[in-house]
Design a protein around this motif. Structure first.
Motif, PDB file in Angstrom:
ATOM      1  N   VAL A 241       3.637  -4.143   4.762  1.00  0.00           N
ATOM      2  CA  VAL A 241       4.837  -4.374   3.956  1.00  0.00           C
ATOM      3  C   VAL A 241       4.893  -3.410   2.771  1.00  0.00           C
ATOM      4  O   VAL A 241       5.954  -2.885   2.433  1.00  0.00           O
ATOM      5  CB  VAL A 241       4.887  -5.846   3.476  1.00  0.00           C
ATOM      6  N   LEU A 242       3.755  -3.132   2.155  1.00  0.00           N
ATOM      7  CA  LEU A 242       3.744  -2.254   0.988  1.00  0.00           C
ATOM      8  C   LEU A 242       3.747  -0.768   1.347  1.00  0.00           C
ATOM      9  O   LEU A 242       4.221   0.058   0.565  1.00  0.00           O
ATOM     10  CB  LEU A 242       2.532  -2.575   0.110  1.00  0.00           C
ATOM     11  N   LEU A 243       3.223  -0.407   2.519  1.00  0.00           N
ATOM     12  CA  LEU A 243       3.148   1.000   2.891  1.00  0.00           C
ATOM     13  C   LEU A 243       4.397   1.498   3.613  1.00  0.00           C
ATOM     14  O   LEU A 243       4.688   2.684   3.598  1.00  0.00           O
ATOM     15  CB  LEU A 243       1.914   1.253   3.755  1.00  0.00           C
ATOM     16  N   LEU A 244       5.130   0.599   4.243  1.00  0.00           N
ATOM     17  CA  LEU A 244       6.311   1.001   4.992  1.00  0.00           C
ATOM     18  C   LEU A 244       7.348   1.730   4.134  1.00  0.00           C
ATOM     19  O   LEU A 244       7.862   2.765   4.559  1.00  0.00           O
ATOM     20  CB  LEU A 244       6.926  -0.216   5.696  1.00  0.00           C
ATOM     21  N   PRO A 245       7.661   1.262   2.925  1.00  0.00           N
ATOM     22  CA  PRO A 245       8.613   2.030   2.102  1.00  0.00           C
ATOM     23  C   PRO A 245       8.130   3.439   1.773  1.00  0.00           C
ATOM     24  O   PRO A 245       8.927   4.378   1.750  1.00  0.00           O
ATOM     25  CB  PRO A 245       8.743   1.192   0.826  1.00  0.00           C
ATOM     26  N   ALA A 246       6.829   3.621   1.552  1.00  0.00           N
ATOM     27  CA  ALA A 246       6.302   4.957   1.264  1.00  0.00           C
ATOM     28  C   ALA A 246       6.478   5.874   2.474  1.00  0.00           C
ATOM     29  O   ALA A 246       6.852   7.046   2.333  1.00  0.00           O
ATOM     30  CB  ALA A 246       4.825   4.867   0.878  1.00  0.00           C
ATOM     31  N   ILE A 247       6.246   5.346   3.659  1.00  0.00           N
ATOM     32  CA  ILE A 247       6.399   6.142   4.873  1.00  0.00           C
ATOM     33  C   ILE A 247       7.867   6.493   5.105  1.00  0.00           C
ATOM     34  O   ILE A 247       8.202   7.627   5.447  1.00  0.00           O
ATOM     35  CB  ILE A 247       5.795   5.399   6.070  1.00  0.00           C
ATOM     36  N   LEU A 248       8.760   5.536   4.887  1.00  0.00           N
ATOM     37  CA  LEU A 248      10.190   5.802   5.055  1.00  0.00           C
ATOM     38  C   LEU A 248      10.705   6.803   4.028  1.00  0.00           C
ATOM     39  O   LEU A 248      11.526   7.667   4.354  1.00  0.00           O
ATOM     40  CB  LEU A 248      10.983   4.499   4.986  1.00  0.00           C
ATOM     41  N   LEU A 249      10.224   6.703   2.792  1.00  0.00           N
ATOM     42  CA  LEU A 249      10.623   7.683   1.769  1.00  0.00           C
ATOM     43  C   LEU A 249      10.131   9.080   2.145  1.00  0.00           C
ATOM     44  O   LEU A 249      10.838  10.077   1.945  1.00  0.00           O
ATOM     45  CB  LEU A 249      10.084   7.276   0.399  1.00  0.00           C
TER      46      LEU A 249
END
Length: 123
Positions: free
Chosen positions: A83-91
């Protein structure tokens, strides 16, 4: 809006690939133009944004793991990490999409867009 969601082919200057196809597997690094069928390779910006994303994700992963251990949270750590790493990967993917592009893989030969007589070779 569709101009933002498509990456241009350097050969025919038409939309080569859509974001939904680009983000899958290795299409970001190598693909074929849907219009002129020329083989395209990612430019340096795509590789740089990929490396930045990997480094940021690993650093964030280590931080999240330490923070969860420090707070003694009894949650399933793998779900929290996702949940916390997914936004970093999408960015990182968006950074690669908007800053990147393609170049013709074999620059000795270029194909023009097909016309009534077929594909023409330029040298």
């Amino acid at each position: 809006m569709t101009e933002l969601l498509a990456m241009k082919c350097p050969n025919c200057n038409e939309n080569a690939i859509q974001f939904k196809d680009w983000i899958r597997a290795r299409n970001a690094f190598s693909t074929r133009c849907g219009n002129c069928n020329i083989h395209l390779k990612a430019n340096a910006s795509v590789y740089v944004s990929f490396i930045i994303t990997i480094i940021a994700t690993v650093l964030l992963l280590l931080y999240v793991e330490n923070a969860l251990n420090w707070f003694n949270l009894n949650v399933e750590i793998s779900k929290v990490k996702i949940v916390l790493l997914l936004p970093a990967i999408l960015l990182g993917a968006l950074l690669g999409w908007f800053s990147g592009g393609y170049r013709v893989k074999n620059s000795n030969w270029q194909f023009t867009a097909p016309d009534a007589t077929g594909i023409k070779l330029l040298r």
